[in-house]
Design a protein around this motif. Structure first.
Motif, PDB file in Angstrom:
ATOM      1  N   ARG A 106      -2.228  -3.515  11.713  1.00 29.84           N
ATOM      2  CA  ARG A 106      -3.214  -3.492  10.860  1.00 29.84           C
ATOM      3  C   ARG A 106      -2.823  -3.482  10.145  1.00 29.84           C
ATOM      4  NH1 ARG A 106      -7.805  -3.055  12.330  1.00 29.84           N
ATOM      5  NH2 ARG A 106      -7.394  -1.399  13.806  1.00 29.84           N
ATOM      6  N   ALA A 107      -1.543  -3.668   9.424  1.00 25.88           N
ATOM      7  CA  ALA A 107      -1.806  -3.983   7.728  1.00 25.88           C
ATOM      8  C   ALA A 107      -1.030  -5.378   7.612  1.00 25.88           C
ATOM      9  CB  ALA A 107      -1.461  -2.930   6.382  1.00 25.88           C
ATOM     10  N   ILE A 128       1.244  -1.027  -0.284  1.00 24.93           N
ATOM     11  CA  ILE A 128      -0.394   0.138   0.186  1.00 24.93           C
ATOM     12  C   ILE A 128       0.642   1.268   0.118  1.00 24.93           C
ATOM     13  CG2 ILE A 128      -1.843   1.484   1.106  1.00 24.93           C
ATOM     14  CD1 ILE A 128      -2.924  -1.615   2.287  1.00 24.93           C
ATOM     15  N   ASN A 132       3.871  -2.621  12.616  1.00 24.86           N
ATOM     16  CA  ASN A 132       1.994  -2.246  12.508  1.00 24.86           C
ATOM     17  C   ASN A 132       1.161  -3.281  11.997  1.00 24.86           C
ATOM     18  OD1 ASN A 132      -0.352  -2.276  10.376  1.00 24.86           O
ATOM     19  ND2 ASN A 132       1.473  -0.390   8.181  1.00 24.86           N
ATOM     20  N   GLN A 156      -0.556  -7.101   1.364  1.00 22.94           N
ATOM     21  CA  GLN A 156      -0.945  -7.160   2.664  1.00 22.94           C
ATOM     22  C   GLN A 156      -2.362  -6.214   2.733  1.00 22.94           C
ATOM     23  OE1 GLN A 156       1.014  -2.893   3.171  1.00 22.94           O
ATOM     24  NE2 GLN A 156       1.497  -3.179   4.829  1.00 22.94           N
ATOM     25  N   LEU A 157      -2.311  -6.866   3.294  1.00 23.77           N
ATOM     26  CA  LEU A 157      -4.572  -6.354   4.555  1.00 23.77           C
ATOM     27  C   LEU A 157      -4.728  -6.006   5.294  1.00 23.77           C
ATOM     28  CD1 LEU A 157      -5.033 -11.024   3.094  1.00 23.77           C
ATOM     29  CD2 LEU A 157      -5.102  -8.672   1.327  1.00 23.77           C
ATOM     30  N   ILE A 158      -5.789  -5.727   5.634  1.00 22.73           N
ATOM     31  CA  ILE A 158      -6.097  -5.055   6.302  1.00 22.73           C
ATOM     32  C   ILE A 158      -6.609  -6.631   7.469  1.00 22.73           C
ATOM     33  CG2 ILE A 158      -8.017  -3.343   7.306  1.00 22.73           C
ATOM     34  CD1 ILE A 158      -5.976  -2.138   5.238  1.00 22.73           C
ATOM     35  N   GLN A 215     -11.479  -8.270  -7.570  1.00 23.41           N
ATOM     36  CA  GLN A 215     -10.554  -8.575  -7.272  1.00 23.41           C
ATOM     37  C   GLN A 215      -8.899  -7.712  -7.321  1.00 23.41           C
ATOM     38  OE1 GLN A 215      -8.871 -12.350  -7.112  1.00 23.41           O
ATOM     39  NE2 GLN A 215     -10.310 -13.640  -5.201  1.00 23.41           N
ATOM     40  N   VAL A 251      -1.407   0.638  14.488  1.00 26.56           N
ATOM     41  CA  VAL A 251      -1.366   0.780  12.785  1.00 26.56           C
ATOM     42  C   VAL A 251       0.623   0.558  13.397  1.00 26.56           C
ATOM     43  CG1 VAL A 251      -0.147   2.366  11.423  1.00 26.56           C
ATOM     44  CG2 VAL A 251      -2.447   1.775  11.103  1.00 26.56           C
ATOM     45  N   ARG A 252       0.665   1.375  14.563  1.00 24.66           N
ATOM     46  CA  ARG A 252       1.597   1.381  15.107  1.00 24.66           C
ATOM     47  C   ARG A 252       2.018   1.286  16.949  1.00 24.66           C
ATOM     48  NH1 ARG A 252       3.359   7.645  14.763  1.00 24.66           N
ATOM     49  NH2 ARG A 252       2.396   6.893  12.468  1.00 24.66           N
ATOM     50  N   GLU A 300      -8.819  -7.098  10.780  1.00 25.68           N
ATOM     51  CA  GLU A 300     -10.361  -6.257  10.501  1.00 25.68           C
ATOM     52  C   GLU A 300     -10.484  -6.662  12.265  1.00 25.68           C
ATOM     53  OE1 GLU A 300     -12.216  -4.470   9.114  1.00 25.68           O
ATOM     54  OE2 GLU A 300     -11.815  -5.709   6.632  1.00 25.68           O
ATOM     55  N   ARG A 358      -8.814  -2.882  -4.709  1.00 25.45           N
ATOM     56  CA  ARG A 358      -8.427  -2.827  -2.913  1.00 25.45           C
ATOM     57  C   ARG A 358      -9.731  -1.919  -2.717  1.00 25.45           C
ATOM     58  NH1 ARG A 358      -5.172  -5.609  -1.446  1.00 25.45           N
ATOM     59  NH2 ARG A 358      -6.228  -5.933   0.309  1.00 25.45           N
ATOM     60  N   GLU A 403     -10.460 -15.469   0.178  1.00 27.61           N
ATOM     61  CA  GLU A 403     -10.669 -15.457  -1.268  1.00 27.61           C
ATOM     62  C   GLU A 403      -9.045 -15.541  -1.996  1.00 27.61           C
ATOM     63  OE1 GLU A 403     -13.726 -14.986  -4.671  1.00 27.61           O
ATOM     64  OE2 GLU A 403     -14.240 -15.472  -2.702  1.00 27.61           O
ATOM     65  N   LEU A 404      -8.829 -13.750  -1.864  1.00 34.14           N
ATOM     66  CA  LEU A 404      -7.496 -13.207  -2.383  1.00 34.14           C
ATOM     67  C   LEU A 404      -5.729 -13.612  -1.809  1.00 34.14           C
ATOM     68  CD1 LEU A 404      -6.883 -10.945  -4.565  1.00 34.14           C
ATOM     69  CD2 LEU A 404      -6.253  -9.883  -2.491  1.00 34.14           C
ATOM     70  N   ASN A 427       4.092   2.405   6.080  1.00 38.12           N
ATOM     71  CA  ASN A 427       4.591   1.866   4.874  1.00 38.12           C
ATOM     72  C   ASN A 427       6.027   2.452   4.572  1.00 38.12           C
ATOM     73  OD1 ASN A 427       3.671  -0.697   4.954  1.00 38.12           O
ATOM     74  ND2 ASN A 427       2.695  -0.275   2.889  1.00 38.12           N
ATOM     75  N   ALA A 472     -13.513 -11.091   1.229  1.00 39.48           N
ATOM     76  CA  ALA A 472     -12.679 -11.346   0.336  1.00 39.48           C
ATOM     77  C   ALA A 472     -11.642 -11.496   0.436  1.00 39.48           C
ATOM     78  CB  ALA A 472     -13.109 -10.125  -0.412  1.00 39.48           C
ATOM     79  N   ASP A 473     -10.946 -10.951   1.151  1.00 38.85           N
ATOM     80  CA  ASP A 473      -9.349 -10.998   1.096  1.00 38.85           C
ATOM     81  C   ASP A 473      -9.129 -12.470   1.581  1.00 38.85           C
ATOM     82  OD1 ASP A 473      -8.648  -8.304   1.187  1.00 38.85           O
ATOM     83  OD2 ASP A 473      -8.777  -7.397   3.170  1.00 38.85           O
TER      84      ASP A 473
END
Lengths: 164, 74
Positions: A128-129, A45, A126, A140-142, B38, A150-151, A144, B41, A98-99, B55, A95-96
């Protein structure tokens, strides 16, 4: 454009080579085996490029470098989250999941990016991601999960416990 | 910027593949459903910004060599 792509020196590397050299400003020579190369179809990201490699940070270090194979200047420290955060959990959206291509926690590798300073006490990760890798492909996914800053300061006492 | 008015259950198409649906409006909150391929994002903006910042900072701030944790040497 195909013509300009063919002129890129990286494209001229033999595709079957088991170990390839890449330009790096951090390392004198960056030698990467095929198995360490990770394709990020959606990139990281906010950062350019989709081809990265996992490079050891040396010795017994719990950190590794996620080094861009397209930008010699670009490398991020990463770590396995559970080394520093025993209670870390990843919750992905459908969705993630599946990704990623697998919902088997033992089959995927999970890493977190680390913000490093000169002092270990200033490091943070991090949560969160996270980065989830499966069969050479990374995303790189969020996360949940509710408590995933994040820190997050590294829990260094974990390392001491492990060594004791 | 395109500004359009939608009611609950109504949708917006972005290109041929992205569908944004207004699911529910409660007070000052709107629940949206997003359907996208997909390769696209979908993020909450503030999280996307925070992760992007993190990042970039991780890549820029990293010292040449990482300090070795005392506990990890053994």
């Amino acid at each position: 454009m195909l013509v300009s792509k063919a002129q890129d020196p990286k494209e001229l590397l033999p595709p079957m080579a088991t170990q390839s050299q890449f330009p790096s400003t951090r390392f004198e020579t960056l030698e990467v085996t095929e198995s360490a190369i990770i394709d990020f179809p959606a990139g990281l990201i906010g950062l350019p490029g989709r081809r990265w490699a996992l490079v050891p940070a040396g010795g017994e270090s719990p950190f590794r470098w996620l080094h861009s194979l397209e930008d010699a200047d670009l490398a991020l420290p990463v770590a396995a989250p559970w080394t520093f955060f025993p209670d870390f959990a990843v919750e992905l959206s459908d969705a993630d999941s599946e990704l990623v291509g697998s919902d088997d926690p033992d089959a995927v590798e999970v890493l977190v990016t680390v913000r490093a300073t000169t002092e270990l006490s200033g490091f943070s990760a991090n949560l969160r991601a996270p980065i989830v890798i499966f069969e050479g492909r990374g995303h790189q996914l969020i996360n949940e999960a509710p408590d995933a800053p994040v820190r997050a300061s590294l829990q260094l006492e974990r390392l001491a416990d492990r060594a004791a | 910027m395109l500004i359009i008015t939608r009611r609950p259950d109504q949708k917006v198409m972005i290109g041929d593949d992205v569908v944004v649906e207004v699911l529910e409006i409660v007070g000052n909150q709107v629940r949206l459903g997003v359907q996208a391929p997909q390769s696209i994002r979908v993020f909450r903006e503030e999280i996307w910004l925070a992760v992007k910042e993190e990042n970039r900072a991780a890549a820029q701030d990293a010292p040449q060599t990482l300090p070795a944790p005392a506990g990890a040497a053994g």
